[in-house]
Design a protein around this motif. Structure first.
Motif, short mmCIF file in Angstrom:
data_model
loop_
_atom_site.label_atom_id
_atom_site.label_comp_id
_atom_site.label_asym_id
_atom_site.label_seq_id
_atom_site.Cartn_x
_atom_site.Cartn_y
_atom_site.Cartn_z
N TRP A 208 0.84 -1.23 -0.15
CA TRP A 208 -0.17 0.01 -0.08
C TRP A 208 1.06 1.39 -0.23
O TRP A 208 0.57 2.14 -0.63
N ASP A 209 1.88 1.43 0.61
CA ASP A 209 2.80 2.49 0.75
C ASP A 209 3.88 2.51 -0.31
O ASP A 209 4.76 3.38 -0.24
N GLY A 210 3.69 1.57 -1.12
CA GLY A 210 4.77 1.69 -2.20
C GLY A 210 6.21 1.24 -1.89
O GLY A 210 7.06 1.45 -2.48
N ASN A 211 6.20 0.70 -0.57
CA ASN A 211 7.70 0.14 0.01
C ASN A 211 7.62 -1.39 -0.50
O ASN A 211 7.09 -2.24 0.27
N PHE A 212 8.46 -1.61 -1.49
CA PHE A 212 8.64 -3.14 -2.08
C PHE A 212 9.36 -3.96 -0.99
O PHE A 212 9.68 -5.16 -1.28
N THR A 213 10.14 -3.23 -0.03
CA THR A 213 10.97 -4.09 0.55
C THR A 213 9.98 -4.53 1.97
O THR A 213 10.53 -5.31 2.72
N GLU A 214 9.00 -3.98 1.87
CA GLU A 214 8.06 -4.63 3.21
C GLU A 214 7.31 -5.65 2.79
O GLU A 214 7.14 -6.25 1.42
N LYS A 215 6.89 -6.58 3.67
CA LYS A 215 6.21 -7.99 3.17
C LYS A 215 4.79 -7.57 2.65
O LYS A 215 4.00 -6.66 3.39
N PRO A 216 4.43 -7.80 1.45
CA PRO A 216 3.25 -7.48 1.03
C PRO A 216 2.10 -8.17 1.61
O PRO A 216 2.22 -9.29 2.13
N GLN A 217 0.54 -7.69 1.48
CA GLN A 217 -0.53 -8.38 1.80
C GLN A 217 -1.02 -9.00 0.45
O GLN A 217 -0.81 -8.51 -0.79
N VAL A 218 -1.14 -10.43 0.71
CA VAL A 218 -1.21 -11.16 -0.64
C VAL A 218 -2.86 -11.47 -0.67
O VAL A 218 -3.57 -11.78 0.10
N VAL A 219 -3.12 -11.31 -1.91
CA VAL A 219 -4.50 -11.83 -2.28
C VAL A 219 -4.34 -13.04 -3.29
O VAL A 219 -3.48 -13.03 -4.28
N ASN A 220 -5.08 -14.07 -2.61
CA ASN A 220 -4.84 -15.37 -3.29
C ASN A 220 -5.78 -15.81 -4.20
O ASN A 220 -6.93 -15.55 -4.21
N GLY A 221 -5.59 -16.52 -5.19
CA GLY A 221 -6.47 -16.97 -6.14
C GLY A 221 -6.35 -18.65 -6.25
O GLY A 221 -5.70 -19.16 -5.31
N ASP A 222 -6.95 -19.25 -7.34
CA ASP A 222 -6.46 -20.72 -7.22
C ASP A 222 -5.40 -21.11 -8.10
O ASP A 222 -5.08 -20.41 -9.16
N GLY A 223 -4.75 -22.43 -7.71
CA GLY A 223 -3.72 -22.72 -8.59
C GLY A 223 -3.12 -23.89 -7.79
O GLY A 223 -3.53 -24.53 -7.00
N ASP A 224 -1.69 -23.90 -8.01
CA ASP A 224 -1.14 -25.23 -7.37
C ASP A 224 -0.14 -24.37 -6.32
O ASP A 224 0.73 -25.10 -5.85
N GLY A 225 -0.32 -23.13 -5.93
CA GLY A 225 0.79 -22.45 -5.02
C GLY A 225 1.53 -21.58 -5.70
O GLY A 225 2.46 -20.83 -5.15
N GLY A 226 1.91 -21.93 -6.99
CA GLY A 226 2.98 -21.55 -7.67
C GLY A 226 2.35 -20.65 -9.07
O GLY A 226 2.35 -19.63 -9.49
N VAL A 227 1.69 -21.70 -9.72
CA VAL A 227 1.16 -21.40 -10.94
C VAL A 227 -0.34 -21.50 -10.91
O VAL A 227 -1.01 -22.00 -10.16
N THR A 228 -1.02 -20.16 -11.54
CA THR A 228 -2.26 -20.02 -11.09
C THR A 228 -3.21 -20.52 -12.28
O THR A 228 -2.72 -21.23 -13.21
N LEU A 229 -4.44 -20.58 -11.75
CA LEU A 229 -5.51 -21.28 -12.90
C LEU A 229 -5.70 -20.36 -13.97
O LEU A 229 -6.01 -21.17 -15.00
N GLU A 230 -5.32 -19.28 -14.00
CA GLU A 230 -5.45 -18.41 -15.37
C GLU A 230 -4.43 -19.04 -16.32
O GLU A 230 -4.79 -18.95 -17.49
N ASN A 231 -3.25 -19.48 -15.67
CA ASN A 231 -2.47 -19.87 -16.41
C ASN A 231 -2.77 -21.14 -17.55
O ASN A 231 -2.71 -21.40 -18.42
N VAL A 232 -3.36 -21.96 -16.43
CA VAL A 232 -3.77 -23.32 -17.14
C VAL A 232 -4.80 -22.87 -18.12
O VAL A 232 -4.97 -23.60 -19.01
N LEU A 233 -5.73 -21.95 -17.78
CA LEU A 233 -6.94 -21.63 -18.79
C LEU A 233 -6.46 -21.07 -20.01
O LEU A 233 -6.96 -21.29 -21.15
N ALA A 234 -5.33 -20.35 -19.95
CA ALA A 234 -4.47 -19.83 -21.25
C ALA A 234 -3.93 -20.84 -22.11
O ALA A 234 -3.96 -20.53 -23.21
N MET A 235 -3.32 -21.74 -21.41
CA MET A 235 -2.83 -22.84 -22.20
C MET A 235 -3.99 -23.84 -22.60
O MET A 235 -3.92 -24.04 -24.06
#
Ligand SMILES: *[C@@H]1O[C@H](CO)[C@@H](O)[C@H](O)[C@H]1NC(C)=O
Ligand SMILES: *[C@@H]1O[C@H](CO)[C@@H](O)[C@H](O)[C@H]1NC(C)=O
Ligand SMILES: *[C@@H]1O[C@H](CO)[C@@H](O)[C@H](O)[C@H]1NC(C)=O
Ligand SMILES: *[C@@H]1O[C@H](CO)[C@@H](O)[C@H](O)[C@H]1NC(C)=O
Ligand SMILES: *[C@@H]1O[C@H](CO)[C@@H](O)[C@H](O)[C@H]1NC(C)=O
Length: 434
Positions: A359-386
């Protein structure tokens, strides 16, 4: 109630798959005398290949603990020599320095630090997929090798490995990429030899994670008649073509004064001081993520289309960003069907980074993460694009997407239940008549 039914459905599917798997295993064991299996070539994920280095005179060591006088001129294991580093931690700065890549302006390509020569270990075999580092244990393909041996595959006869120097990456066709070109010619010869040894049967290429990027680009650059005569099937596990928003967090977490990265990818990138060419290939592609804000700050949002601005914000130089644009971006924009039968297997049901709030634009801070579906690394969007871009291409002969519930990126090649699905799909690819 709905969730419970869903759970039951998953259990039924798994039982069914287990049955298929065991009958497949029996059939394979029974037929072992006749060479029914198509040869399998495994291409492992990021950090899963080992390479040796040797130092020559012009190498300038960062500390007196290393360099030719201390480390000698013989080949030694540079990646990954876990035992040695446990026993001799003073070597860490040496290994870090020797692992770096530099950009050679004259050659227009990435290369090793002057005075460091490297070579990939055990190309053609799966021997280098086993690591003594506990962190790497379930990340590489050692358990998949065991599972394939369980259904009649045999190392060196019909089971082969294609490790690669993961610091380098496939690059756009119009730029120099010596390391990738070397991989392409070694893999071509390996596939031809594997096929020759097995009564001219075409091979099944099986990749995990970043190995999929290597194999996909390898196929796209091979002449179509060659692909059709030598490749029976391409089985891509957890393919990361199209990148992942997680990479933006990883890249931010490796900024100068950031706390130590918590992901394996982050620690590997930090180890190389963000000099590895391959890191740009993991950045989310505009083709998959469009203009969706992936990184959100009070003042400005960054989508896959704003990647150069994001890279500037997290400390990359103009020159590095220009290389992202000319080498990596064209590949992630140019998703193409490999035109050989293909099965994509992906994990879903695991929280996967989709958005990051600094939020403060400080990239060395730990971000708040918004999760989607996937395998923890690759998202479902990627699967759908394939599915859309490869499966939807009318020229693509056969395409199937298999989703394995509740399976992580590394679980795909280490959980028993996922391995059963994977081996079963490889056996099915063997039987396909197309
Ligand atoms: C690790 O490095 C040491 C010192 O260079 C070497 O003696 C050893 O053989 C290496 N380990 C492996 C697995 O190659
Ligand atoms: C890491 O890279 C940065 C930027 O390229 C450079 O300024 C710094 O000296 C490097 N650090 C080491 C230990 O090589
Ligand atoms: C950033 O994206 C969020 C979520 O889509 C949106 O609510 C916000 O207005 C955007 N902020 C800026 C500065 O564009
Ligand atoms: C950014 O966050 C880090 C870690 O919390 C902190 O040390 C640093 O001072 C912050 N920088 C600015 C400019 O606020
Ligand atoms: C998902 O996997 C984890 C770890 O294997 C397990 O504890 C959990 O019960 C599973 N969840 C579902 C819904 O199957």
């Amino acid at each position: 109630m709905e969730a419970k039914q869903h759970g039951m459905g998953i259990i039924m599917t798994l039982l069914l798959l287990a049955t298929l798997f065991f009958s497949g295993a029996r059939a394979a064991a029974h037929d072992q005398a006749t060479p029914v299996l198509h040869p399998v070539i495994l291409v492992p994920g990021y950090s899963c290949s080992q390479f040796d280095a040797r130092l020559i005179g012009e190498y300038e060591p960062p500390t007196p603990a290393c360099g030719v006088p201390k480390q000698g001129r013989e080949w030694f294991r540079l990646w990954e020599n876990y035992t040695e580093l446990q026993e001799n931690p003073t070597l860490l700065p040496c290994y870090q320095d020797q692992l770096r890549l530099v950009y050679d302006h004259a050659a227009g390509d990435y290369c090793n630090v002057p005075g460091v020569e490297t070579r990939v270990v055990s190309f053609g075999t799966t021997r280098s997929f086993v690591f003594d580092d506990p962190v790497q244990k379930n990340v590489c393909m050692a358990r998949l090798v065991e599972a394939l041996e369980g259904v009649g595959y045999k190392e060196g006869s019909n089971l082969f490995g294609a490790p690669y120097d993961f610091r380098y990456a496939p690059a756009a066709p119009n730029v120099a990429a010596r390391a990738f070109a070397g991989f392409r010619s070694r893999l071509t010869r390996l596939i031809e030899r594997a096929s020759e040894m097995n009564g001219k049967k075409p091979v099944i290429i099986v990749t995990h994670s970043f190995g999929g990027d290597y194999a996909m680009e390898f196929l796209n650059r091979s002449p179509l008649p060659w692909r059709r005569s030598y490749v029976k099937h391409f089985v891509m596990l957890c393919g990361v073509i199209g990148g992942t928003p997680l990479m933006m967090e990883v890249v931010a977490s490796t900024m100068g004064s950031s706390p130590a990265p918590t992901t394996l990818l982050g620690s590997v990138l930090s180890l190389g001081n963000r000099s590895f060419e391959s890191m740009y290939n993991f950045l989310p592609s505009p083709v998959v993520y469009g203009d969706t804000p992936l990184v959100i700050t009070r003042a400005k949002n960054y989508s896959a289309e704003n990647m150069p601005e994001f890279l500037t914000a997290v400390g990359f130089s103009g020159e590095e960003i220009a290389r992202y644009r000319t080498r990596a971006l064209p590949l992630t924009l140019n998703f193409r069907a490999p035109l050989v039968p293909m099965t994509c297997i992906n994990g879903i049901g695991v929280p996967t980074t989709y958005g990051l709030v600094y939020w403060d634009g400080n990239f060395t801070e730990k971000p708040q993460v918004v999760n989607g579906d996937g395998d923890g690394g690759v998202t479902l969007e990627n699967v759908l694009a394939m599915k859309r871009l490869v499966g939807g291409d009318p020229a693509q002969p056969y395409f199937k997407s298999v989703l394995v519930p509740n399976t992580t990126h590394s679980g795909m090649i280490s959980d028993d239940s996922a391995l059963r699905v994977v081996v079963n799909e490889i056996l099915k690819a063997n039987q396909a008549t197309s």
